[in-house]
Design a protein around this motif. Structure first.
Motif, PDB file in Angstrom:
ATOM      1  N   ASN A  60       0.843  -1.195   0.000  1.00 58.01           N
ATOM      2  CA  ASN A  60       0.000   0.000   0.000  1.00 58.01           C
ATOM      3  C   ASN A  60       0.876   1.242   0.000  1.00 58.01           C
ATOM      4  OD1 ASN A  60      -2.913  -0.969   0.626  1.00 58.01           O
ATOM      5  ND2 ASN A  60      -1.630  -2.098   2.066  1.00 58.01           N
ATOM      6  N   MET A  61       0.359   2.312  -0.587  1.00 58.11           N
ATOM      7  CA  MET A  61       1.044   3.597  -0.494  1.00 58.11           C
ATOM      8  C   MET A  61       0.619   4.260   0.813  1.00 58.11           C
ATOM      9  SD  MET A  61       1.581   5.109  -4.247  1.00 58.11           S
ATOM     10  CE  MET A  61       2.945   6.051  -3.569  1.00 58.11           C
ATOM     11  N   SER A  62       1.440   5.187   1.275  1.00 53.81           N
ATOM     12  CA  SER A  62       1.165   5.828   2.559  1.00 53.81           C
ATOM     13  C   SER A  62      -0.001   6.801   2.492  1.00 53.81           C
ATOM     14  CB  SER A  62       2.421   6.531   3.083  1.00 53.81           C
ATOM     15  OG  SER A  62       2.819   7.517   2.158  1.00 53.81           O
ATOM     16  N   HIS A  63      -0.446   7.156   1.294  1.00 45.24           N
ATOM     17  CA  HIS A  63      -1.612   8.043   1.181  1.00 45.24           C
ATOM     18  C   HIS A  63      -2.816   7.225   0.720  1.00 45.24           C
ATOM     19  CE1 HIS A  63      -1.309   8.072  -3.222  1.00 45.24           C
ATOM     20  NE2 HIS A  63      -0.009   8.213  -3.061  1.00 45.24           N
ATOM     21  N   PRO A  64      -4.032   7.638   1.094  1.00 45.02           N
ATOM     22  CA  PRO A  64      -5.222   6.878   0.730  1.00 45.02           C
ATOM     23  C   PRO A  64      -5.554   6.987  -0.754  1.00 45.02           C
ATOM     24  CG  PRO A  64      -5.835   8.886   1.876  1.00 45.02           C
ATOM     25  CD  PRO A  64      -4.339   8.812   1.905  1.00 45.02           C
ATOM     26  N   GLY A  65      -6.391   6.057  -1.207  1.00 44.12           N
ATOM     27  CA  GLY A  65      -6.906   6.120  -2.562  1.00 44.12           C
ATOM     28  C   GLY A  65      -6.238   5.190  -3.556  1.00 44.12           C
ATOM     29  N   GLY A  91       7.018   6.891  -4.494  1.00 49.50           N
ATOM     30  CA  GLY A  91       6.478   7.451  -3.255  1.00 49.50           C
ATOM     31  C   GLY A  91       6.776   6.544  -2.082  1.00 49.50           C
ATOM     32  N   ASP A  92       6.094   6.807  -0.983  1.00 47.82           N
ATOM     33  CA  ASP A  92       6.279   6.018   0.239  1.00 47.82           C
ATOM     34  C   ASP A  92       5.269   4.871   0.274  1.00 47.82           C
ATOM     35  OD1 ASP A  92       8.304   7.717   1.033  1.00 47.82           O
ATOM     36  OD2 ASP A  92       6.958   9.004   2.182  1.00 47.82           O
ATOM     37  N   TRP A  93       5.769   3.670   0.498  1.00 47.62           N
ATOM     38  CA  TRP A  93       4.968   2.459   0.533  1.00 47.62           C
ATOM     39  C   TRP A  93       5.126   1.772   1.879  1.00 47.62           C
ATOM     40  CZ3 TRP A  93       2.206  -0.102  -3.485  1.00 47.62           C
ATOM     41  CH2 TRP A  93       2.206   0.580  -4.705  1.00 47.62           C
ATOM     42  N   GLU A 112       8.046  -0.684   6.287  1.00 46.91           N
ATOM     43  CA  GLU A 112       8.015   0.637   5.666  1.00 46.91           C
ATOM     44  C   GLU A 112       9.058   0.696   4.555  1.00 46.91           C
ATOM     45  OE1 GLU A 112       5.778   2.894   6.668  1.00 46.91           O
ATOM     46  OE2 GLU A 112       5.099   1.617   8.330  1.00 46.91           O
TER      47      GLU A 112
END
Length: 120
Positions: A60-65, A91-93, A112
Motif C-alpha cells: 500500500n502507499m502511505s496516502h489513501p486512494g 512514493g512512500d509504501w 516501511e
C-alpha cells in the motif's frame, strides 16, 4: 519480532512475537516504480529456520486512494521466502506481511519502504 533492512534499519513490531524473527531485504535497493523482489527469512527464538509457512503480502502507499498490490511469497529454501511485488508508482509504501506458520500461528508485520523512486 524485528524486521531488518540495512538501508532502513530495524524497527520493533506493534504485534511483536518474541518467538519469531522476520528479516527481509529488497532488490533493487533503493527500489523504483516497477517490479522488486522481497526476500524473507523466518527464524524462531533459537535461531532455527521456520519452514512451511504461508507468507502473503499486501503493498500500500502511505496516502489513501491507491488500490493495494497483493502477492504471495514462495518458500525457496527451508525458512527462506521470496516474492515479487510491483510498485505502481514512486512514493512512500508499506508492505503488510501476514505469515501463517505450519503450527497455525499467525505472524503479522508492517514493513516501511520510503522513497520508492519514480520510473525513469
Amino acid at each position: 519480532m524485528i524486521v531488518c533492512l540495512a538501508a532502513v534499519g530495524c524497527a520493533p513490531s506493534d504485534d511483536a512475537d518474541p518467538d519469531i524473527n522476520l528479516q527481509w531485504e529488497i532488490t533493487p535497493n533503493p527500489p523504483s516504480a516497477g517490479m522488486a523482489q522481497l526476500d524473507f527469512t523466518l527464524r524462531d527464538s533459537t535461531e532455527q529456520l521456520i519452514k512451511g509457512a504461508e507468507v502473503k503480502l499486501e503493498g500500500n502507499m502511505s496516502h489513501p486512494g491507491m488500490q493495494p498490490v497483493l502477492t504471495t511469497a514462495e518458500e525457496i529454501a527451508p525458512g527462506k521466502y521470496s516474492a515479487n511485488i510491483k510498485f505502481t508508482m514512486g512514493g512512500d509504501w508499506f508492505i503488510l506481511v501476514k505469515s501463517t506458520l505450519a503450527d497455525g500461528r499467525e505472524v503479522r508485520k508492517q514493513i516501511e519502504i520510503a522513497g520508492v523512486r519514480s520510473e525513469k
